[in-house]
Design an enzyme around this catalytic site. Structure first.
Site, PDB file in Angstrom:
ATOM      1  N   ASP A 169       9.660  11.847   1.606  1.00  0.00           N
ATOM      2  CA  ASP A 169      10.140  10.066   2.059  1.00  0.00           C
ATOM      3  C   ASP A 169      10.517   9.129   2.366  1.00  0.00           C
ATOM      4  O   ASP A 169      10.095   8.019   1.480  1.00  0.00           O
ATOM      5  CB  ASP A 169       8.259   9.105   2.222  1.00  0.00           C
ATOM      6  CG  ASP A 169       7.444   8.910   2.712  1.00  0.00           C
ATOM      7  OD1 ASP A 169       8.199   8.529   3.592  1.00  0.00           O
ATOM      8  OD2 ASP A 169       6.205   7.666   2.389  1.00  0.00           O
TER       9      ASP A 169
ATOM     10  N   MET B 275       0.718  -1.405  -0.179  1.00  0.00           N
ATOM     11  CA  MET B 275       0.010  -0.134  -0.219  1.00  0.00           C
ATOM     12  C   MET B 275       0.817   1.089   0.166  1.00  0.00           C
ATOM     13  O   MET B 275       1.662   1.484   0.684  1.00  0.00           O
ATOM     14  CB  MET B 275      -1.162   0.489   1.426  1.00  0.00           C
ATOM     15  CG  MET B 275      -1.429   0.933   1.600  1.00  0.00           C
ATOM     16  SD  MET B 275      -2.820   1.150   2.823  1.00  0.00           S
ATOM     17  CE  MET B 275      -4.147  -0.522   2.380  1.00  0.00           C
ATOM     18  N   GLY B 276       0.526   2.294  -1.030  1.00  0.00           N
ATOM     19  CA  GLY B 276       1.775   3.385  -1.109  1.00  0.00           C
ATOM     20  C   GLY B 276       0.945   3.943   0.686  1.00  0.00           C
ATOM     21  O   GLY B 276      -0.138   4.184   0.749  1.00  0.00           O
ATOM     22  N   GLY B 277       1.800   5.670   0.256  1.00  0.00           N
ATOM     23  CA  GLY B 277       1.845   6.239   1.626  1.00  0.00           C
ATOM     24  C   GLY B 277       0.113   7.001   0.859  1.00  0.00           C
ATOM     25  O   GLY B 277      -0.441   7.548   2.374  1.00  0.00           O
TER      26      GLY B 277
END
EC number: 2.7.11.1
Length: 704
Positions: free
Chosen positions: A506, A325-327
């Protein structure tokens, strides 16, 4: 020839003509639409199949016109071509549909290529042996009998004389009898057995290929191609049986069909239709589906699609297992392209469903970032697509990237448990870790919750050292040359970002993707730009460099208050962004990335994932963005460097100094991305020039 004797030859002639015509059309489509090369294996396959159909048609037509003496050799030669082109298709299925381990380890890709090369050599030598053996046996049969035949289809042998009193009779007057090997001349028994063995080997080869490629076939084509391949295997098996079991008399063949029994009619048409014509058509379908093409100019070639961008439409993509899952909350899946010029390609797709305006803005921002970046050390962008409703509302956005299954944090976790008590390790153990571990277990070092649970949320409680929690396992530390080389790659990617005025925001080990050669890292690539920020918006730069009186007044108002009043949306957006895009803001954002890079240096040295922590020691106080503020009360003691570094501090001093400068409490003392890159470039150059360590991964692998 009686009129009823024309029925089966005429039927077979029509079938072979249709097969040949379909093969010609398919080859033209492959050449001019699918862009296959003229000298590719695909075109070689179609050439052999067309040649076989042509030979069959010529010999059948010739036999219908007149009685052909000695024509059995020519009638059986296409049977050898069948084995040749069927073997080519099996080889291509292995070549195009490798095991998934090719995507996990580059060494597995090399193994697959090695298998293809070995399979190619085996196929070549097998064909040489088959053709030579058959020609030799045909010659012996021609000399002994005068009418060379094989495969239980023997010509008229009545003219043959024998000088031996105990010779096996070659002619039977009975019709519909099941002939076994004892009823034939030994040379025919040898011919039948030889061809039976060839068919059996072909059946085994295709069965192995079907077993190896079943999953990939299913992912790419659904059950369709697997069913086609299964029917092909059944047809080859039936033909193998029909070679041994023959209800016809020795006088029967494709040129001399015995018309005394309907059983012989059924057998003859079954042998050629089920054993050769149907398999030929099935092989054409399989070959047509396999997208292994040689040309590199895939852009805008079309294929089955009208444009290159159509490749990424939802109906052309098969989505598979969830990767993460992406940020931004988007789901990342593995996927394959089902049709078009990239058919069969494996990619990673980030899917955002039920999109809000914020979701759309976030993912579109990431797409814009990817489009600007071209570097071997940044995950490459492939394309994107949107699902739009009738009202124009966007329901789903997909972002397609290259597929790299490993991230640095998982690789560091693997090395942290594959070592020995001396700090070294086994490449074999590390390789087995990646090949046989179905799912990675979450590292306790990758989440701050581990420390929260052990610290009981008490700031005064004893501080926990990560390395103390792992018992009975030993780390497999990197060599100095490896650390420098990997960090140099990441620094190149980071500098490419900053040169394009993009802050990652990030940067951490689980956003660094790695490809592997044997068990070692080969390439490090920066990915996941969910919350990155670009500072080169033309509207924003124009406001900053040459503001109008109204824009200048609004900029002043913005700095004087937390909010700004605007008259139009078109004026508000660049003003607000410009107000937060001062040189100081840009510098601060880039320094966040440098700080994160420093923690990645620490990750390489300690085989831990400190860069993934929400809390990053005291330096976390220097994050200006709320996204990076230390919101937990957990304290983590700044770790000591491992003993192997302390034993050779002189060697590791340049890397340690880089770590300290990047994580300096004063952001102004941290180097720029360009400075980091130059520093590592000099270290990398010194390693090569000194020759004190083997820095090349390929050399390392060959020396083990």
């Amino acid at each position: 020839m009686p009129s009823k004797e024309f029925i089966i030859p005429l039927i077979l002639l029509c079938f072979y003509s249709v097969n040949g015509f379909v093969a010609v059309i398919s080859s033209l489509v492959e050449l001019f639409i699918h862009k296959a090369s003229w000298n590719s294996i695909k075109i070689f396959f179609y050439s052999l199949l067309i040649l076989q159909c042509l030979c069959r048609c010529i010999i059948i037509g010739w036999g219908m016109i007149e009685t052909v003496q000695g024509g059995e050799f020519y009638s059986n030669f296409p049977s050898l071509l069948f084995i040749s082109y069927a073997g080519l298709v099996a080889l291509q299925m292995i070549q195009f549909l490798p095991n998934d381990n090719q995507y996990l380890l580059l060494s597995e890709g090399k193994k697959n290529n090695h298998k293809v090369k070995v399979g190619t050599n085996i196929l070549i030598f097998f064909n040489l042996f088959m053709y030579f053996g058959m020609f030799l046996l045909f010659g012996i049969a021609e000399k002994q009998v005068g009418n060379s035949t094989s495969f239980n289809h023997h010509g008229n042998h009545n003219s043959t004389t024998s000088t031996s009193t105990d010779e096996i009779p070659l002619v039977s007057t009975e019709v519909g009898e099941l002939y076994l090997f004892g009823d034939k001349d030994p040379i025919y028994i040898v011919l039948d057995c030889f061809y039976f063995v060839c068919l059996l080997l072909l059946l085994i080869f295709h069965s192995y290929v079907g077993w190896k490629t079943y999953k990939r076939n299913k992912d790419l084509f659904g059950i369709k191609l697997n069913v086609i391949h299964l029917i092909l295997l059944i047809c080859i098996f039936i033909r193998s049986l029909l070679v041994i079991i023959d209800p016809s008399s020795p006088n029967n063949s494709i040129l001399h069909i015995d018309t005394e029994s309907w059983l012989i009619y059924i057998y003859t048409i079954s042998y050629y239709v089920v054993g050769e014509i149907i398999p030929g058509m099935l092989l054409i379908v399989i070959e047509f589906l396999l997208p292994y093409h040689k040309r590199k100019d895939f852009i805008n070639i079309g294929g089955e699609l009208s444009s290159y961008q159509d490749v990424w439409k939802s109906e052309n993509i098969a989505i598979h297992e969830l990767l993460g899952m992406g940020g931004s909350g988007a789901m990342v899946h593995k996927c394959t392209v089902k049709k078009g010029p990239l058919r069969g390609g494996t990619f990673a797709v980030k899917v955002m469903k039920d999109c809000t305006n914020e979701d759309i803005e976030s993912l579109e921002n990431e797409i814009r970032v990817y489009e600007k970046l071209k570097s071997p050390y940044i995950v490459s962008y492939q394309g994107s697509s949107k699902v739009v409703g009738s009202s124009g509302q966007i329901f789903e956005i997909r972002l397609f990237m290259e597929y790299i299954p490993h991230t640095l944090d998982k690789y560091l976790l693997a090395r942290s448990v594959c070592g020995d008590s001396n700090g070294g390790g086994s490449s074999r153990n590390l390789k087995n870790y990646f090949l046989h571990m179905q799912e990675y277990q979450s590292s306790p070092q990758s989440s701050i919750s581990y420390y929260q649970n052990n610290n009981n949320n008490n700031n005064n409680s004893p501080l926990i050292q990560p390395q103390q929690q792992q018992q009975y396992v030993y780390p497999y530390y990197f060599r100095y040359s490896q650390v420098v080389w990997y960090l140099y790659q990441i620094s190149i990617g980071l500098d490419n970002l900053h040169a394009n005025k993009i802050a990652h925001r990030d940067l951490k080990s689980n956003n660094i993707f790695v490809t592997l050669s044997e068990s070692e890292v080969k390439i490090c690539k920066i990915g996941d730009f969910d919350i990155s920020r670009s500072f080169n918006n033309p509207k924003v730069l124009n406001v900053l460099s040459n503001p109008t009186a109204l824009q200048q007044q609004k900029l002043n108002n913005f700095f004087q208050s937390a909010t700004t009043t605007t008259t139009t949306e078109q004026t508000t957006e660049p003003i607000e962004v410009a107000a937060t895009t001062t040189p100081q803001t840009i510098h601060s954002a880039f320094q966040h990335d440098i700080l994160s890079f420093g923690f990645i240096v620490l990750d390489f040295l300690t085989l831990s994932n400190y860069s993934c922590f929400d809390s990053k020691f005291d330096t976390s106080n220097y994050y200006d963005d709320d996204k990076f503020n230390n919101k937990s009360n957990t304290k983590i003691k700044k770790p000591d460097l491992p003993d192997y570094i302390k034993k050779d501090e002189k060697l590791w001093e340049p890397v340690i100094q880089l770590y300290k400068s990047c994580t300096s409490d004063d952001p102004n003392k941290r180097p720029s991305s360009l400075g980091v890159k130059f520093h590592l470039a000099n270290l990398y150059k010194d390693i090569i020039e000194s020759g004190t360590e083997v820095w090349s991964i390929e050399k390392d692998s060959s020396s083990k």
